[in-house]
Design a protein around this motif. Structure first.
Motif, PDB file in Angstrom:
ATOM      1  N   LYS A  98     -63.376  33.077 -22.135  1.00 55.15           N
ATOM      2  CA  LYS A  98     -63.442  31.520 -22.205  1.00 55.15           C
ATOM      3  C   LYS A  98     -63.255  30.834 -21.109  1.00 55.15           C
ATOM      4  N   VAL A  99     -62.200  31.086 -20.251  1.00 54.27           N
ATOM      5  CA  VAL A  99     -62.486  30.943 -18.911  1.00 54.27           C
ATOM      6  C   VAL A  99     -63.294  31.309 -17.820  1.00 54.27           C
ATOM      7  N   VAL A 100     -64.120  32.135 -17.883  1.00 50.82           N
ATOM      8  CA  VAL A 100     -65.111  32.149 -17.022  1.00 50.82           C
ATOM      9  C   VAL A 100     -66.420  31.128 -17.885  1.00 50.82           C
ATOM     10  N   LYS A 101     -66.542  30.890 -19.475  1.00 52.71           N
ATOM     11  CA  LYS A 101     -67.567  30.400 -19.183  1.00 52.71           C
ATOM     12  C   LYS A 101     -66.622  29.106 -18.571  1.00 52.71           C
ATOM     13  N   ALA A 102     -65.595  28.573 -18.730  1.00 51.10           N
ATOM     14  CA  ALA A 102     -65.312  27.201 -18.313  1.00 51.10           C
ATOM     15  C   ALA A 102     -65.615  27.050 -15.841  1.00 51.10           C
ATOM     16  N   ILE A 103     -65.468  28.302 -15.772  1.00 52.90           N
ATOM     17  CA  ILE A 103     -65.484  28.388 -14.586  1.00 52.90           C
ATOM     18  C   ILE A 103     -67.612  28.121 -14.459  1.00 52.90           C
ATOM     19  N   ASP A 104     -67.962  28.544 -15.226  1.00 57.08           N
ATOM     20  CA  ASP A 104     -69.315  28.407 -14.907  1.00 57.08           C
ATOM     21  C   ASP A 104     -69.934  27.286 -14.207  1.00 57.08           C
ATOM     22  N   LYS A 105     -69.277  26.279 -15.504  1.00 56.46           N
ATOM     23  CA  LYS A 105     -70.072  24.611 -15.684  1.00 56.46           C
ATOM     24  C   LYS A 105     -69.505  24.072 -14.388  1.00 56.46           C
ATOM     25  N   MET A 106     -68.127  25.040 -13.472  1.00 57.43           N
ATOM     26  CA  MET A 106     -67.447  24.222 -12.367  1.00 57.43           C
ATOM     27  C   MET A 106     -68.634  25.050 -11.262  1.00 57.43           C
ATOM     28  N   ILE A 107     -69.420  25.824 -11.538  1.00 56.40           N
ATOM     29  CA  ILE A 107     -69.940  26.642 -10.115  1.00 56.40           C
ATOM     30  C   ILE A 107     -71.199  25.945 -10.863  1.00 56.40           C
ATOM     31  N   VAL A 108     -72.220  25.137 -11.823  1.00 53.59           N
ATOM     32  CA  VAL A 108     -72.846  24.374 -11.733  1.00 53.59           C
ATOM     33  C   VAL A 108     -72.563  23.190 -11.240  1.00 53.59           C
ATOM     34  N   MET A 109     -71.926  22.563 -11.310  1.00 51.93           N
ATOM     35  CA  MET A 109     -71.768  21.488 -10.547  1.00 51.93           C
ATOM     36  C   MET A 109     -71.042  21.392  -9.612  1.00 51.93           C
ATOM     37  N   GLY A 110     -70.816  22.346  -8.548  1.00 53.89           N
ATOM     38  CA  GLY A 110     -70.786  22.288  -7.499  1.00 53.89           C
ATOM     39  C   GLY A 110     -72.115  23.230  -6.790  1.00 53.89           C
ATOM     40  N   SER A 111     -73.193  23.549  -7.231  1.00 52.83           N
ATOM     41  CA  SER A 111     -74.546  23.372  -6.810  1.00 52.83           C
ATOM     42  C   SER A 111     -75.136  22.168  -6.991  1.00 52.83           C
ATOM     43  N   GLN A 112     -74.460  21.320  -7.472  1.00 46.02           N
ATOM     44  CA  GLN A 112     -75.656  20.306  -7.340  1.00 46.02           C
ATOM     45  C   GLN A 112     -74.939  18.657  -6.791  1.00 46.02           C
ATOM     46  N   MET A 113     -73.866  19.799  -6.439  1.00 49.21           N
ATOM     47  CA  MET A 113     -73.387  18.641  -5.045  1.00 49.21           C
ATOM     48  C   MET A 113     -73.945  18.328  -3.830  1.00 49.21           C
ATOM     49  N   ASP A 114     -73.849  16.887  -2.586  1.00 48.13           N
ATOM     50  CA  ASP A 114     -73.934  16.714  -1.561  1.00 48.13           C
ATOM     51  C   ASP A 114     -73.614  17.714  -0.754  1.00 48.13           C
ATOM     52  N   GLY A 115     -74.162  18.861  -0.130  1.00 50.38           N
ATOM     53  CA  GLY A 115     -74.237  19.932   0.878  1.00 50.38           C
ATOM     54  C   GLY A 115     -72.609  19.344   1.426  1.00 50.38           C
ATOM     55  N   ASN A 116     -73.519  18.112   2.288  1.00 50.62           N
ATOM     56  CA  ASN A 116     -72.931  17.705   3.353  1.00 50.62           C
ATOM     57  C   ASN A 116     -71.127  16.972   3.347  1.00 50.62           C
ATOM     58  N   LEU A 117     -71.112  16.449   2.308  1.00 53.00           N
ATOM     59  CA  LEU A 117     -69.786  16.298   1.506  1.00 53.00           C
ATOM     60  C   LEU A 117     -68.853  17.369   1.173  1.00 53.00           C
ATOM     61  N   LEU A 118     -69.414  18.123   0.568  1.00 50.93           N
ATOM     62  CA  LEU A 118     -69.218  19.676   0.168  1.00 50.93           C
ATOM     63  C   LEU A 118     -68.540  19.887   1.378  1.00 50.93           C
ATOM     64  N   LYS A 119     -68.507  20.396   2.819  1.00 52.59           N
ATOM     65  CA  LYS A 119     -68.651  21.376   2.882  1.00 52.59           C
ATOM     66  C   LYS A 119     -67.120  19.495   4.140  1.00 52.59           C
ATOM     67  N   ALA A 120     -67.419  18.487   3.935  1.00 48.99           N
ATOM     68  CA  ALA A 120     -66.220  18.263   4.395  1.00 48.99           C
ATOM     69  C   ALA A 120     -65.490  18.279   3.773  1.00 48.99           C
ATOM     70  N   ALA A 121     -65.162  18.133   2.516  1.00 44.41           N
ATOM     71  CA  ALA A 121     -64.238  18.348   1.528  1.00 44.41           C
ATOM     72  C   ALA A 121     -63.697  19.723   1.537  1.00 44.41           C
ATOM     73  N   ALA A 122     -64.270  21.166   1.736  1.00 48.35           N
ATOM     74  CA  ALA A 122     -63.911  22.221   2.582  1.00 48.35           C
ATOM     75  C   ALA A 122     -63.330  22.018   3.328  1.00 48.35           C
ATOM     76  N   GLU A 123     -63.782  21.284   4.820  1.00 50.16           N
ATOM     77  CA  GLU A 123     -62.202  21.257   5.645  1.00 50.16           C
ATOM     78  C   GLU A 123     -61.736  20.489   5.737  1.00 50.16           C
ATOM     79  N   ALA A 124     -61.311  19.317   4.811  1.00 47.76           N
ATOM     80  CA  ALA A 124     -60.046  18.081   4.724  1.00 47.76           C
ATOM     81  C   ALA A 124     -58.994  19.789   3.755  1.00 47.76           C
ATOM     82  N   HIS A 125     -59.975  20.430   3.042  1.00 44.69           N
ATOM     83  CA  HIS A 125     -58.265  21.117   2.107  1.00 44.69           C
ATOM     84  C   HIS A 125     -58.320  21.860   3.438  1.00 44.69           C
TER      85      HIS A 125
END
Length: 209
Positions: A98-125
């Motif tokens: 069940k948790v893996v299926k929920a994580i799958d939705k997160m992966i799909v969301m991540g794949s649709q994110m703006d690449g530069n903004l995603l990198k900026a978020a990783a750097e901020a974290h």
């Protein structure tokens, strides 16, 4: 290698042998041999230098809203017991599939994110983790930067995709969890933080593509 060594340092050396004992040993050895061969091919194709840092927006509505959220919720953040073992415990009344299926939705969301903004978020974290104190709390400035970064990457994804993640997690998080977490903090500060979050959510939604 930084990732490899960091994970190795928090993994009991007996874990690999235990996991192998749960399956066919010969099959495990065959899979491991294949993995090592794959690793060698990846290593031969590896880049030698990192890419340029991400560009971070300034003066946008999400950044302004992130400051308001951070100011409203930082007192609450400092009250939370981040060293509690509750974060290591399994969610009640759920299963790994069940948790893996929920994580799958997160992966799909991540794949649709703006690449530069995603990198900026990783750097901020990454920067925020570097300023974490003995109680597990990052600095106010780094907390604000993380909130702004998260708001921007969420805004770069269609609302339907975001709601898929929300609904999938709602399905695996028992209703007792929020109540239990709420009972561990000052309720007035928790409400103030929640109010700030909902206002921030509205700003993010208004900026969503």
């Amino acid at each position: 290698m930084d990732v490899y060594n960091a994970v190795k340092d928090i993994t009991d050396p007996g874990v690999p042998a235990y996991m192998k004992s749960l399956v066919n040993g010969a099959d495990a050895e065959k899979a491991y041999k294949g993995f090592l061969e794959f690793k060698d091919v990846v290593e031969k194709n590896q880049v030698t230098a990192v890419g340029a840092p991400a560009t971070v927006p300034t003066g946008d509505t999400i950044g302004v809203a992130a400051k308001a959220l951070s100011d409203a919720s930082y007192p609450f953040l400092k009250e939370v017991d981040w060293l509690s073992d509750v974060y290591l415990k399994p969610l009640p009344d759920t299963t790994a599939p069940k948790v893996v299926k929920a994580i799958d939705k997160m992966i799909v969301m991540g794949s649709q994110m703006d690449g530069n903004l995603l990198k900026a978020a990783a750097e901020a974290h990454h920067k925020a983790i570097g300023s974490v104190d003995a109680k597990g709390v990052t600095s106010a400035a780094d907390y604000e930067a993380v909130n702004a970064a998260i708001g921007r990457i969420v805004a770069s994804v269609p609302k339907a995709t975001v709601m898929d993640v929300y609904n999938s997690m709602a399905a695996v998080v028992d209703g007792t969890v929020p109540n239990n977490m709420f009972s561990k903090v000052n309720p007035l500060d928790a409400v103030a933080a929640a109010k700030g979050f909902y206002t921030f959510k509205d700003v993010v939604e208004a900026s969503q593509r």
